[in-house]
Motif scaffolding. Sequence first.
Motif, PDB file in Angstrom:
ATOM      1  N   LEU A   1     -13.370 -68.095  20.218  1.00  0.00           N
ATOM      2  CA  LEU A   1     -12.778 -68.807  21.342  1.00  0.00           C
ATOM      3  C   LEU A   1     -11.925 -69.985  20.911  1.00  0.00           C
ATOM      4  O   LEU A   1     -12.232 -70.682  19.937  1.00  0.00           O
ATOM      5  N   GLU A   2     -10.893 -70.194  21.691  1.00  0.00           N
ATOM      6  CA  GLU A   2      -9.967 -71.288  21.408  1.00  0.00           C
ATOM      7  C   GLU A   2     -10.671 -72.641  21.364  1.00  0.00           C
ATOM      8  O   GLU A   2     -10.348 -73.490  20.529  1.00  0.00           O
ATOM      9  N   LYS A   3     -11.607 -72.880  22.277  1.00  0.00           N
ATOM     10  CA  LYS A   3     -12.267 -74.185  22.330  1.00  0.00           C
ATOM     11  C   LYS A   3     -12.889 -74.554  20.984  1.00  0.00           C
ATOM     12  O   LYS A   3     -12.917 -75.726  20.596  1.00  0.00           O
ATOM     13  N   ASP A   4     -13.374 -73.530  20.259  1.00  0.00           N
ATOM     14  CA  ASP A   4     -14.040 -73.795  18.982  1.00  0.00           C
ATOM     15  C   ASP A   4     -13.049 -74.159  17.884  1.00  0.00           C
ATOM     16  O   ASP A   4     -13.264 -75.108  17.129  1.00  0.00           O
ATOM     17  N   VAL A   5     -11.949 -73.421  17.795  1.00  0.00           N
ATOM     18  CA  VAL A   5     -10.969 -73.746  16.757  1.00  0.00           C
ATOM     19  C   VAL A   5     -10.250 -75.053  17.099  1.00  0.00           C
ATOM     20  O   VAL A   5      -9.894 -75.823  16.193  1.00  0.00           O
ATOM     21  N   ASN A   6     -10.072 -75.353  18.375  1.00  0.00           N
ATOM     22  CA  ASN A   6      -9.494 -76.645  18.766  1.00  0.00           C
ATOM     23  C   ASN A   6     -10.307 -77.799  18.200  1.00  0.00           C
ATOM     24  O   ASN A   6      -9.762 -78.780  17.677  1.00  0.00           O
ATOM     25  N   LEU A   7     -11.623 -77.688  18.324  1.00  0.00           N
ATOM     26  CA  LEU A   7     -12.503 -78.761  17.861  1.00  0.00           C
ATOM     27  C   LEU A   7     -12.502 -78.860  16.341  1.00  0.00           C
ATOM     28  O   LEU A   7     -12.445 -79.964  15.781  1.00  0.00           O
ATOM     29  N   VAL A   8     -12.553 -77.719  15.664  1.00  0.00           N
ATOM     30  CA  VAL A   8     -12.541 -77.718  14.197  1.00  0.00           C
ATOM     31  C   VAL A   8     -11.287 -78.408  13.673  1.00  0.00           C
ATOM     32  O   VAL A   8     -11.339 -79.307  12.819  1.00  0.00           O
ATOM     33  N   VAL A   9     -10.126 -78.004  14.179  1.00  0.00           N
ATOM     34  CA  VAL A   9      -8.865 -78.556  13.681  1.00  0.00           C
ATOM     35  C   VAL A   9      -8.701 -80.014  14.092  1.00  0.00           C
ATOM     36  O   VAL A   9      -8.209 -80.844  13.310  1.00  0.00           O
ATOM     37  N   SER A  10      -9.121 -80.377  15.300  1.00  0.00           N
ATOM     38  CA  SER A  10      -9.023 -81.775  15.737  1.00  0.00           C
ATOM     39  C   SER A  10      -9.834 -82.695  14.833  1.00  0.00           C
ATOM     40  O   SER A  10      -9.387 -83.801  14.492  1.00  0.00           O
ATOM     41  N   LYS A  11     -11.020 -82.259  14.437  1.00  0.00           N
ATOM     42  CA  LYS A  11     -11.839 -83.085  13.525  1.00  0.00           C
ATOM     43  C   LYS A  11     -11.183 -83.216  12.160  1.00  0.00           C
ATOM     44  O   LYS A  11     -11.233 -84.287  11.534  1.00  0.00           O
ATOM     45  N   LEU A  12     -10.548 -82.145  11.687  1.00  0.00           N
ATOM     46  CA  LEU A  12      -9.839 -82.220  10.406  1.00  0.00           C
ATOM     47  C   LEU A  12      -8.657 -83.184  10.504  1.00  0.00           C
ATOM     48  O   LEU A  12      -8.414 -83.977   9.579  1.00  0.00           O
ATOM     49  N   VAL A  13      -7.926 -83.131  11.633  1.00  0.00           N
ATOM     50  CA  VAL A  13      -6.809 -84.056  11.832  1.00  0.00           C
ATOM     51  C   VAL A  13      -7.331 -85.489  11.912  1.00  0.00           C
ATOM     52  O   VAL A  13      -6.756 -86.416  11.326  1.00  0.00           O
ATOM     53  N   ARG A  14      -8.428 -85.687  12.630  1.00  0.00           N
ATOM     54  CA  ARG A  14      -9.032 -87.026  12.726  1.00  0.00           C
ATOM     55  C   ARG A  14      -9.325 -87.584  11.342  1.00  0.00           C
ATOM     56  O   ARG A  14      -8.984 -88.733  11.022  1.00  0.00           O
ATOM     57  N   ASP A  15      -9.963 -86.784  10.501  1.00  0.00           N
ATOM     58  CA  ASP A  15     -10.330 -87.251   9.166  1.00  0.00           C
ATOM     59  C   ASP A  15      -9.096 -87.625   8.353  1.00  0.00           C
ATOM     60  O   ASP A  15      -9.106 -88.624   7.610  1.00  0.00           O
ATOM     61  N   GLU A  16      -8.023 -86.836   8.481  1.00  0.00           N
ATOM     62  CA  GLU A  16      -6.797 -87.143   7.743  1.00  0.00           C
ATOM     63  C   GLU A  16      -6.152 -88.426   8.264  1.00  0.00           C
ATOM     64  O   GLU A  16      -5.622 -89.225   7.476  1.00  0.00           O
ATOM     65  N   LEU A  17      -6.182 -88.640   9.556  1.00  0.00           N
ATOM     66  CA  LEU A  17      -5.607 -89.859  10.122  1.00  0.00           C
ATOM     67  C   LEU A  17      -6.403 -91.093   9.712  1.00  0.00           C
ATOM     68  O   LEU A  17      -5.826 -92.146   9.413  1.00  0.00           O
ATOM     69  N   VAL A  18      -7.724 -90.964   9.704  1.00  0.00           N
ATOM     70  CA  VAL A  18      -8.573 -92.084   9.281  1.00  0.00           C
ATOM     71  C   VAL A  18      -8.283 -92.443   7.820  1.00  0.00           C
ATOM     72  O   VAL A  18      -8.223 -93.630   7.460  1.00  0.00           O
ATOM     73  N   LYS A  19      -8.078 -91.441   6.975  1.00  0.00           N
ATOM     74  CA  LYS A  19      -7.715 -91.696   5.574  1.00  0.00           C
ATOM     75  C   LYS A  19      -6.440 -92.529   5.476  1.00  0.00           C
ATOM     76  O   LYS A  19      -6.257 -93.296   4.531  1.00  0.00           O
ATOM     77  N   ARG A  20      -5.554 -92.348   6.447  1.00  0.00           N
ATOM     78  CA  ARG A  20      -4.274 -93.058   6.435  1.00  0.00           C
ATOM     79  C   ARG A  20      -4.348 -94.385   7.185  1.00  0.00           C
ATOM     80  O   ARG A  20      -3.324 -95.022   7.419  1.00  0.00           O
ATOM     81  N   GLY A  21      -5.554 -94.788   7.602  1.00  0.00           N
ATOM     82  CA  GLY A  21      -5.758 -96.100   8.183  1.00  0.00           C
ATOM     83  C   GLY A  21      -5.786 -96.168   9.690  1.00  0.00           C
ATOM     84  O   GLY A  21      -5.973 -97.247  10.266  1.00  0.00           O
ATOM     85  N   ALA A  22      -5.602 -95.043  10.375  1.00  0.00           N
ATOM     86  CA  ALA A  22      -5.541 -95.063  11.829  1.00  0.00           C
ATOM     87  C   ALA A  22      -6.922 -95.238  12.451  1.00  0.00           C
ATOM     88  O   ALA A  22      -7.947 -94.875  11.861  1.00  0.00           O
ATOM     89  N   THR A  23      -6.949 -95.786  13.642  1.00  0.00           N
ATOM     90  CA  THR A  23      -8.135 -95.772  14.490  1.00  0.00           C
ATOM     91  C   THR A  23      -8.000 -94.566  15.413  1.00  0.00           C
ATOM     92  O   THR A  23      -7.007 -94.458  16.138  1.00  0.00           O
ATOM     93  N   VAL A  24      -8.966 -93.654  15.368  1.00  0.00           N
ATOM     94  CA  VAL A  24      -8.860 -92.394  16.111  1.00  0.00           C
ATOM     95  C   VAL A  24      -9.931 -92.345  17.189  1.00  0.00           C
ATOM     96  O   VAL A  24     -11.113 -92.578  16.924  1.00  0.00           O
ATOM     97  N   VAL A  25      -9.505 -92.011  18.398  1.00  0.00           N
ATOM     98  CA  VAL A  25     -10.400 -91.813  19.533  1.00  0.00           C
ATOM     99  C   VAL A  25     -10.344 -90.338  19.900  1.00  0.00           C
ATOM    100  O   VAL A  25      -9.263 -89.756  19.984  1.00  0.00           O
ATOM    101  N   MET A  26     -11.507 -89.715  20.123  1.00  0.00           N
ATOM    102  CA  MET A  26     -11.587 -88.299  20.500  1.00  0.00           C
ATOM    103  C   MET A  26     -12.083 -88.190  21.943  1.00  0.00           C
ATOM    104  O   MET A  26     -12.972 -88.934  22.371  1.00  0.00           O
ATOM    105  N   THR A  27     -11.530 -87.214  22.690  1.00  0.00           N
ATOM    106  CA  THR A  27     -12.040 -86.983  24.049  1.00  0.00           C
ATOM    107  C   THR A  27     -13.339 -86.193  24.035  1.00  0.00           C
ATOM    108  O   THR A  27     -14.107 -86.236  24.997  1.00  0.00           O
ATOM    109  N   ARG A  28     -13.590 -85.435  22.982  1.00  0.00           N
ATOM    110  CA  ARG A  28     -14.892 -84.783  22.793  1.00  0.00           C
ATOM    111  C   ARG A  28     -15.092 -84.539  21.302  1.00  0.00           C
ATOM    112  O   ARG A  28     -14.137 -84.334  20.561  1.00  0.00           O
ATOM    113  N   GLU A  29     -16.367 -84.563  20.878  1.00  0.00           N
ATOM    114  CA  GLU A  29     -16.690 -84.334  19.472  1.00  0.00           C
ATOM    115  C   GLU A  29     -17.689 -83.202  19.306  1.00  0.00           C
ATOM    116  O   GLU A  29     -18.186 -82.962  18.204  1.00  0.00           O
ATOM    117  N   ASN A  30     -17.981 -82.493  20.398  1.00  0.00           N
ATOM    118  CA  ASN A  30     -18.855 -81.323  20.321  1.00  0.00           C
ATOM    119  C   ASN A  30     -18.459 -80.373  21.449  1.00  0.00           C
ATOM    120  O   ASN A  30     -17.491 -80.615  22.170  1.00  0.00           O
TER     121      ASN A  30
END
Length: 601
Positions: A443-472
């Motif tokens: 399902l799309e909902k699952d891959v959306n979450l997987v990729v969003s978390k990967l993007v979050r981690d990359e942004l945090v590495k670059r110094g950003a403050t990241v807010v997520m609308t859902r984490e599960n």
Amino acid sequence: MRPLLGLILLGFIVTPPVALAQEQSLKVVYPPSNHQTTAKKIFFIGTAASSGQVLINGKPVVRSKAGHFAPSFPLHLGENLFTVRYQNQEIQIKVTRASTQPEVPKGLAFAKDSLTPAADIAKLPGELICFSAITAPNATVSVKLGNQTVSLLPQPQQAQLPANSAALTAQNQPSAQSSAGKYEGCMTVETSGDLGQPQFQLTLDDKTMTQAGSGKIQILSPAQLEVVEVTADSGVARTGPSTDYSRLTPLPKGTRAAVTGRQGEWLRLDYGAWMNSKETRILPGAIPPRTIIRSVGSRKLPGVTEMVFPLQVPIPVSVQQGDSTFTLTLHNTTAQTDIIRLDDNPLISRLDWQQLPPTVGGGQGGVQYTFNLKKAQQWGYKLRYDGTSLVLALRHSPFISSASGRETRGLFKRQKSLSGIKILLDPGHGGKESGASGPTGYLEKDVNLVVSKLVRDELVKRGATVVMTRENDTEVSLADRMAKIDKEEPAIAISIHYNSLPDEGDAENTKGMAAFWYHPQAHSFAIFMQNYIVSKLGRPSYGVFWDNLALTRPASAPSVLLELGFMSNPNEFEWVTNSHEQKKLARVIADGIVEWFRSDR
């Protein structure tokens, strides 16, 4: 995938895509077994072990290396039966295609639900009141309303427009539609009053029948118009009386307007927009709101410039963003302005205004304010009423120092980091809202979450403050996601999705990345990210779209929705679910965000 097109498939067991690819069983995830559509064709999404053949109605279908398939088949009107076979396994699916043409009666009768107006309506004196009916050709049709009778005449053929979603399949040209049996006619009424239900009369083969319309008709008194107040936090204004019509600038809570027309539960407000009555309350005894405006105030706060427009009553407003301009129109307003103070401002170079002439039909017109901006890129705005004063908050660039008002982009360019930048990520769907489905049922909902978390981690590495609308895997309403953007006020907001198609689409051959935007302030970001991801990863481009989506509508920050690939494409689905490729994609998205912030706009 956006809710309109997401294939929400219930009743399937969800297991990891790798495990599903190793199974030997045949699986069809779309269409469901008793699917109904008006499309001329349908695609089948499914999978089976890569060896052997999959047959649909005896025809071998093309499959990916992993065994996935998504062929399309034409549909005739009525029931279409399909048999999907793999080795000794068989699945039968029925697809019913309904006609988009009205059914014309053969005898002395009107077609079901064809009499219009179908709901209660109210209009001003002298406005056209139009009626329509569908019945047999060569009939005589008329309508009696009050003391007037109008003939309804047969109409020539007209084009039928496709749904908005047709733009996603490049099939958005009008098609011919037979108007046989369609009768229409109009009248005007000059005096106010309740006219009751129109009486439709049909004569065919020397026989006559009369049938009352389902909607009552009222002519309003211009001197006794109702006044309503917007009770929703952000009242949805539209170009017409249903959710099919386009959105206009939302009206802040407390806005007042006279009602110049009704259709069912929809109200036409005095400046021309329509709003559902559920978002308003009637103000008994109030006269149509009109106001003057004199001075305009400004105040510079941390991260924002607020412009204050003192008014006598809260009136409707409209916003239009252009290249380096922000235009605000106050409707039903007359200027008595001689002086405006606007000191040197980090955002605004100059404020111009003009009085607009009265509108056709006696509307008062309004005052239009044009903010000339120092930079083309806009970072979001909010509108609210503070008592009767309208407050417009224009957000500053995240690179403008609150202390000095000077831009600090140069330091950002040298550091190549996102330090001090807040970014909101929205993993699309979640919980019961599964979104699109790939050939394996993943399902799309699952891959959306997987990729969003990967993007979050990359942004945090670059110094950003990241807010997520859902984490599960939880369900978050669209309203709550939009509210979080307004509350958090990020520098940018990105909704992560994967794509699918409406039934008319070619799932087997359609693939690629797409970006969606709504407010002009998000356009450059959507274009940049689309080009950057396509170029860096060598992916196909599906396109960039202006689209009225919930997660592109927030005006408080540049907000885009990215469709990173097609769940429905058998070959691209393998790339979508590849963990190594997901990590590469996340790094490229994060790099693209950095590069966009570094660019001058």
